[in-house]
Design a protein around this motif. Sequence first.
Motif, mmCIF file in Angstrom:
data_model
loop_
_atom_site.group_PDB
_atom_site.id
_atom_site.type_symbol
_atom_site.label_atom_id
_atom_site.label_comp_id
_atom_site.label_asym_id
_atom_site.label_seq_id
_atom_site.Cartn_x
_atom_site.Cartn_y
_atom_site.Cartn_z
ATOM 1 N N GLY A 166 38.354 47.510 65.598
ATOM 2 C CA GLY A 166 39.236 46.341 65.972
ATOM 3 C C GLY A 166 40.644 46.910 66.885
ATOM 4 N N ARG A 167 40.815 48.511 66.552
ATOM 5 C CA ARG A 167 41.949 48.909 67.330
ATOM 6 C C ARG A 167 41.548 48.838 68.777
ATOM 7 N NH1 ARG A 167 43.941 54.381 64.897
ATOM 8 N NH2 ARG A 167 44.935 55.656 66.840
ATOM 9 N N ALA A 168 40.336 49.214 68.977
ATOM 10 C CA ALA A 168 39.697 49.194 70.283
ATOM 11 C C ALA A 168 39.898 47.890 70.972
ATOM 12 C CB ALA A 168 38.201 49.624 70.383
ATOM 13 N N TRP B 137 34.648 63.577 69.296
ATOM 14 C CA TRP B 137 33.757 62.379 68.447
ATOM 15 C C TRP B 137 34.608 61.561 67.508
ATOM 16 C CZ3 TRP B 137 34.688 64.490 63.892
ATOM 17 C CH2 TRP B 137 34.935 65.892 63.939
ATOM 18 N N ASN B 138 35.589 62.071 67.106
ATOM 19 C CA ASN B 138 36.452 61.710 66.014
ATOM 20 C C ASN B 138 36.977 60.222 65.987
ATOM 21 O OD1 ASN B 138 38.430 62.650 67.606
ATOM 22 N ND2 ASN B 138 39.866 63.138 65.969
ATOM 23 N N PHE B 139 37.207 59.776 67.205
ATOM 24 C CA PHE B 139 37.498 58.363 67.441
ATOM 25 C C PHE B 139 36.783 57.676 68.641
ATOM 26 C CE2 PHE B 139 41.134 59.711 65.002
ATOM 27 C CZ PHE B 139 41.685 58.636 64.329
ATOM 28 N N PRO B 140 35.248 57.632 68.226
ATOM 29 C CA PRO B 140 34.531 57.565 69.347
ATOM 30 C C PRO B 140 34.605 56.240 69.952
ATOM 31 C CG PRO B 140 33.558 57.267 67.172
ATOM 32 C CD PRO B 140 34.665 57.480 66.893
ATOM 33 N N GLN C 265 39.362 64.560 59.724
ATOM 34 C CA GLN C 265 39.022 65.117 61.201
ATOM 35 C C GLN C 265 39.714 64.208 62.166
ATOM 36 O OE1 GLN C 265 34.452 66.151 60.171
ATOM 37 N NE2 GLN C 265 35.100 64.065 60.744
ATOM 38 N N ARG C 266 41.413 64.509 62.091
ATOM 39 C CA ARG C 266 42.116 63.742 62.938
ATOM 40 C C ARG C 266 43.241 64.729 63.370
ATOM 41 N NH1 ARG C 266 44.270 58.500 59.792
ATOM 42 N NH2 ARG C 266 44.302 60.033 58.093
ATOM 43 N N CYS C 267 43.504 64.882 64.828
ATOM 44 C CA CYS C 267 44.367 65.887 65.437
ATOM 45 C C CYS C 267 45.681 65.410 64.788
ATOM 46 C CB CYS C 267 44.332 65.662 66.909
ATOM 47 S SG CYS C 267 44.827 64.441 67.476
ATOM 48 N N THR C 268 45.946 64.339 64.050
ATOM 49 C CA THR C 268 47.227 63.948 63.602
ATOM 50 C C THR C 268 47.230 64.190 62.227
ATOM 51 O OG1 THR C 268 46.011 61.804 63.605
ATOM 52 C CG2 THR C 268 47.935 62.261 65.393
ATOM 53 N N ALA C 269 46.245 64.953 61.448
ATOM 54 C CA ALA C 269 46.034 65.016 60.033
ATOM 55 C C ALA C 269 47.275 65.925 59.566
ATOM 56 C CB ALA C 269 44.971 65.772 59.672
ATOM 57 N N ALA D 180 49.329 60.804 60.499
ATOM 58 C CA ALA D 180 48.251 60.092 61.383
ATOM 59 C C ALA D 180 48.212 58.550 61.027
ATOM 60 C CB ALA D 180 46.780 60.712 60.854
ATOM 61 N N GLY D 181 47.499 58.094 61.928
ATOM 62 C CA GLY D 181 47.506 56.427 61.983
ATOM 63 C C GLY D 181 48.635 55.955 62.810
ATOM 64 N N VAL D 182 48.310 55.642 64.086
ATOM 65 C CA VAL D 182 49.132 55.261 64.928
ATOM 66 C C VAL D 182 49.209 53.940 65.548
ATOM 67 C CG1 VAL D 182 49.748 57.810 65.648
ATOM 68 C CG2 VAL D 182 48.236 56.492 67.093
ATOM 69 N N ASP D 183 50.122 53.317 66.004
ATOM 70 C CA ASP D 183 50.017 51.889 66.781
ATOM 71 C C ASP D 183 49.338 52.177 67.973
ATOM 72 O OD1 ASP D 183 51.521 51.247 64.576
ATOM 73 O OD2 ASP D 183 53.436 50.358 65.456
HETATM 74 C C1 UN1 Z 1 45.512 58.254 64.846
HETATM 75 O O1 UN1 Z 1 46.023 59.236 63.875
HETATM 76 O O2 UN1 Z 1 45.734 57.252 64.450
HETATM 77 O O3 UN1 Z 1 41.764 63.057 67.857
HETATM 78 C C2 UN1 Z 1 45.068 58.785 66.314
HETATM 79 C C3 UN1 Z 1 42.890 62.500 67.208
HETATM 80 C C4 UN1 Z 1 44.000 61.841 67.888
HETATM 81 C C5 UN1 Z 1 44.029 60.408 67.366
HETATM 82 C C6 UN1 Z 1 44.731 60.121 66.286
HETATM 83 N N1 UN1 Z 1 43.992 61.966 69.302
HETATM 84 O O4 UN1 Z 1 42.729 62.589 66.023
#
Ligand code: UN1
Length: 481
Positions: free
Chosen positions: A103-105, A149-152, A280-284, A439-442
């Motif tokens: 949905g975000r895509a 791969w984490n937000f494919p 598995q999020r760079c924003t974790a 994590a979890g951005v607009d």
């Molecule tokens: C999010 O936290 O909603 O690779 C997005 C990642 C980031 C995207 C995070 N580039 O986890």
Amino acid sequence: MSTHYRHLIRGRWGDPGEATPNVNPSDLDDTIGYAPAADEETVQEAVAAAADAAPSWSATTPEARADVLDSAAAEVRSRQAELGGLLAREEGKPIAEATAEVGRAAHLLRFFAGEALRVGGDLVPSVRSGMTVEVTREPVGVVGVITPWNFPIAIPTWKIAPALAWGNTVVFKPAENTPGMAGELVDILHRAGLPDGALNLVYGTGAVVGRALAESPRVDALTFTGSVGVGRGVVAQAAAAGTRVQAEMGGKNPMVVLDDADLDLAIEACANGAYFSTGQRCTASSRLIVTRGIHDRFVEGLLARMRGMRVGHALDPRTVVGPVVDARQLEQDERYLRVAAEEGGEVIGGHRVERDTRGYFLSPALVVGTDNAMRINREEVFGPVASVIEVADYDEALHVANDTDFGLSAGICTGSLAAAKDFTRAARAGMVMVNAPTAGVDYHVPFGGMKGSSYGPKEQGSHAREFFSFVKTAYVNPGRP
Ligand code: UN1
């Protein structure tokens, strides 16, 4: 049912060729498809196709570009459940989160369809009489897109959609773990009306395809999201080739919890930030920095919440924490848990879990009693692992939060407006969250970090134009009529 993924170059889908299996991390007996791996020559063909398509695509009207992105948005939206299922199967993201990502895509595509129509410029009087100055934005040219791969589907979309909206052509190299989602996105955009060569898809390794894109003198801009180690190399290669480059890399994101926080809200924000998407999020939220007065109640509450999270197959609707993406990542997660224990942290959870299917299941882990010098607090794990650092007060919390090589996202849970405002200003991070997970951005506002997390301009929102277009200054002396 399995698929043979194919490169898309100059509007033609290639032959399947030699292929690597794409295995479901929730069920190792489920092979979803087979992906080819391009050699350098194939990458050069894709780059040449993008370069040949650039003049005509850049000359299309804003409306034509908006229409392509808009119809792609509509198709992604109408196939949200199906694509969410594929994402969950391929990447291991629990079905609800996977469907939300699709949905975000769709929203990203719709946003950038609008951006294509908002391309503007300035008309400025010159300091010279009779002259005017036009400041306009033009496409950069060929954009190389390298994604993790984490937000494919979300990450490829937030790079490819603005690239196309601003009139660039694209060569896209997706992560090897998620070839299926990449193929679907490219197929949808291609059928939405892109001319041949405007969007090319090349499967393969970072060492061959990524490197060839980064070193190619015909790639005008390169946008990368992935690990710090790979990202630094990509930036160096691109800079040496004189290529504009943007890299979004890791994080070690602090979440500060102060004594005056709403305890339930803090626990929920940390549980979500640390463990959703299997961490598995760079924003974790990976460093939970907690003041003394609330520390024990917070740890107790978070542990209860963590233990209640069901680990399992991503397609099982009861699953909260899906599998780790692959064997290498699982090994990395377990290695960091061992190191944390060796350095004196108390590791709770973090065990392999047996399910009906063979998968990379790891229960979420909390490491308590850590200090900020430990490796578990310095290096990105990229798994369902968070650690707790106890501090005396807000000042120490802020100091610890900023004491890191990274600077992507930082959060604070507090009932104090003064603390929240001070943290918002003083946190050395590209994004700050108050009473919300890191994590979890607009999708309609800028995304990106500082320090070791990011290189180059931000992504998403209208700020995406800083990377995906370049500014031209034209001096026009019309002469006398
Ligand atoms: C999010 O936290 O909603 O690779 C997005 C990642 C980031 C995207 C995070 N580039 O986890």
